[in-house]
Write a protein that holds these residues in place. Sequence first.
Motif, PDB file in Angstrom:
ATOM      1  N   THR A   1      24.803 -41.023  34.825  1.00  0.00           N
ATOM      2  CA  THR A   1      25.088 -39.639  34.478  1.00  0.00           C
ATOM      3  C   THR A   1      25.372 -38.850  35.743  1.00  0.00           C
ATOM      4  O   THR A   1      24.858 -39.178  36.811  1.00  0.00           O
ATOM      5  N   GLY A   2      26.214 -37.833  35.626  1.00  0.00           N
ATOM      6  CA  GLY A   2      26.530 -37.029  36.797  1.00  0.00           C
ATOM      7  C   GLY A   2      27.751 -36.168  36.578  1.00  0.00           C
ATOM      8  O   GLY A   2      28.223 -35.983  35.453  1.00  0.00           O
ATOM      9  N   THR A   3      28.264 -35.634  37.681  1.00  0.00           N
ATOM     10  CA  THR A   3      29.362 -34.678  37.650  1.00  0.00           C
ATOM     11  C   THR A   3      30.696 -35.342  37.919  1.00  0.00           C
ATOM     12  O   THR A   3      30.816 -36.170  38.832  1.00  0.00           O
ATOM     13  N   PHE A   4      31.690 -34.999  37.122  1.00  0.00           N
ATOM     14  CA  PHE A   4      33.076 -35.384  37.368  1.00  0.00           C
ATOM     15  C   PHE A   4      33.846 -34.101  37.675  1.00  0.00           C
ATOM     16  O   PHE A   4      33.836 -33.163  36.884  1.00  0.00           O
ATOM     17  N   ALA A   5      34.531 -34.053  38.801  1.00  0.00           N
ATOM     18  CA  ALA A   5      35.326 -32.889  39.160  1.00  0.00           C
ATOM     19  C   ALA A   5      36.523 -33.329  39.983  1.00  0.00           C
ATOM     20  O   ALA A   5      36.420 -34.230  40.818  1.00  0.00           O
TER      21      ALA A   5
ATOM     22  N   ASP B   1      35.742 -29.648  35.829  1.00  0.00           N
ATOM     23  CA  ASP B   1      34.396 -29.909  36.342  1.00  0.00           C
ATOM     24  C   ASP B   1      33.491 -30.060  35.128  1.00  0.00           C
ATOM     25  O   ASP B   1      33.354 -29.134  34.332  1.00  0.00           O
ATOM     26  N   LYS B   2      32.867 -31.232  34.964  1.00  0.00           N
ATOM     27  CA  LYS B   2      32.048 -31.473  33.776  1.00  0.00           C
ATOM     28  C   LYS B   2      31.010 -32.544  34.055  1.00  0.00           C
ATOM     29  O   LYS B   2      31.092 -33.283  35.039  1.00  0.00           O
ATOM     30  N   SER B   3      30.039 -32.651  33.162  1.00  0.00           N
ATOM     31  CA  SER B   3      29.037 -33.717  33.208  1.00  0.00           C
ATOM     32  C   SER B   3      29.475 -34.839  32.285  1.00  0.00           C
ATOM     33  O   SER B   3      29.931 -34.595  31.171  1.00  0.00           O
ATOM     34  N   VAL B   4      29.308 -36.076  32.760  1.00  0.00           N
ATOM     35  CA  VAL B   4      29.685 -37.256  31.981  1.00  0.00           C
ATOM     36  C   VAL B   4      28.491 -38.205  31.938  1.00  0.00           C
ATOM     37  O   VAL B   4      27.866 -38.481  32.968  1.00  0.00           O
ATOM     38  N   HIS B   5      28.168 -38.690  30.743  1.00  0.00           N
ATOM     39  CA  HIS B   5      27.082 -39.646  30.557  1.00  0.00           C
ATOM     40  C   HIS B   5      27.689 -40.979  30.118  1.00  0.00           C
ATOM     41  O   HIS B   5      28.531 -41.013  29.214  1.00  0.00           O
ATOM     42  N   ASP B   6      27.262 -42.058  30.745  1.00  0.00           N
ATOM     43  CA  ASP B   6      27.883 -43.366  30.531  1.00  0.00           C
ATOM     44  C   ASP B   6      26.821 -44.416  30.235  1.00  0.00           C
ATOM     45  O   ASP B   6      25.846 -44.562  30.989  1.00  0.00           O
TER      46      ASP B   6
ATOM     47  N   PRO C   1      32.050 -33.255  27.486  1.00  0.00           N
ATOM     48  CA  PRO C   1      32.700 -32.149  26.783  1.00  0.00           C
ATOM     49  C   PRO C   1      34.194 -32.123  27.099  1.00  0.00           C
ATOM     50  O   PRO C   1      34.621 -32.527  28.184  1.00  0.00           O
ATOM     51  N   TYR C   2      34.972 -31.661  26.153  1.00  0.00           N
ATOM     52  CA  TYR C   2      36.409 -31.460  26.352  1.00  0.00           C
ATOM     53  C   TYR C   2      36.713 -29.980  26.133  1.00  0.00           C
ATOM     54  O   TYR C   2      36.387 -29.419  25.096  1.00  0.00           O
ATOM     55  N   THR C   3      37.307 -29.342  27.131  1.00  0.00           N
ATOM     56  CA  THR C   3      37.646 -27.927  27.054  1.00  0.00           C
ATOM     57  C   THR C   3      39.093 -27.734  27.458  1.00  0.00           C
ATOM     58  O   THR C   3      39.506 -28.195  28.530  1.00  0.00           O
ATOM     59  N   PHE C   4      39.863 -27.080  26.601  1.00  0.00           N
ATOM     60  CA  PHE C   4      41.265 -26.823  26.914  1.00  0.00           C
ATOM     61  C   PHE C   4      41.593 -25.359  26.662  1.00  0.00           C
ATOM     62  O   PHE C   4      41.292 -24.822  25.608  1.00  0.00           O
ATOM     63  N   THR C   5      42.203 -24.697  27.660  1.00  0.00           N
ATOM     64  CA  THR C   5      42.654 -23.322  27.524  1.00  0.00           C
ATOM     65  C   THR C   5      44.166 -23.306  27.565  1.00  0.00           C
ATOM     66  O   THR C   5      44.774 -23.735  28.549  1.00  0.00           O
ATOM     67  N   SER C   6      44.783 -22.834  26.531  1.00  0.00           N
ATOM     68  CA  SER C   6      46.227 -22.980  26.354  1.00  0.00           C
ATOM     69  C   SER C   6      47.034 -22.381  27.491  1.00  0.00           C
ATOM     70  O   SER C   6      48.046 -22.930  27.904  1.00  0.00           O
ATOM     71  N   GLY C   7      46.633 -21.218  28.016  1.00  0.00           N
ATOM     72  CA  GLY C   7      47.461 -20.521  28.984  1.00  0.00           C
ATOM     73  C   GLY C   7      47.340 -21.021  30.404  1.00  0.00           C
ATOM     74  O   GLY C   7      48.029 -20.522  31.292  1.00  0.00           O
TER      75      GLY C   7
END
Length: 264
Positions: free
Chosen positions: A72-76, A89-94, A129-135
Amino acid sequence: MRKLLLVFVTVLLTVSVHAQKTADIGIWGGTLTSVHGDMDEDAPFQSFNLNFGAYFRYNFNARVAVRAMFLTGTFASEGTVESAPWEFDKSVHDLSLQAEINYLRYILGKQKLRFSPYVTFGIGVAFFPYTFTSGRLATDPLGPAGILGFNPDHPELRFDAAGDPIDVEYEESVATPTIPFGIGFKYTIGERLGLGVEYQMRKYMSDQLDDLDDPLAHVNGFGETITYNDGSHNNDWAGYLGVHLTYMIFIGKKACPAYDAKNW
């Protein structure tokens, strides 16, 4: 994926007839080296992204083991998409289950068999998590980046009447299968202690790790949906570099005599 699982299980069943009652536990710490996805100019080692975890390893013999591992840790990372800047920038658990094959005979604590390079491969699952901002990318509804506003997978992404992107944030939690594999080197430093260095890769069966889910997908002027990947063909890979400390335990009162170095 089913064929890969079948091969993995077959290998373990083949060596299980020689299974010995010994196992190791360990801790792992390191950094994310790179994420290969839809971004350009995303150079490796941009920053130190701490990742850590633990594992349990069951040793069949001096050559073959199986490892259950959690990281587990940070992906950026940051780069560009169609010349537009992008970062995430997010946390990913594997969580993974991997076979570990030693190039040389290796038994933790045995001085005559105290080191070996090795390879790993297996199956796993990742959560993030997946986050997308259209603009964030779209600047022209008809331009190369502007087609993000017509992503058929997310019809809520829209442009206003003036052609300016409307910032709509889309969020979800992702659980995706992975294909882990890697190489490493391990060395005995004590009667029950071992130290190693390892590089691991992950192939993600999802295109959402870098918050870009097939970003060039669009509906063309004829109303046709144009996509560039699907669930089994995508662009997301990630690499880990780290060190691990291992402690040998025994399952049962003592190690089986057949596990002794003279028998391997």
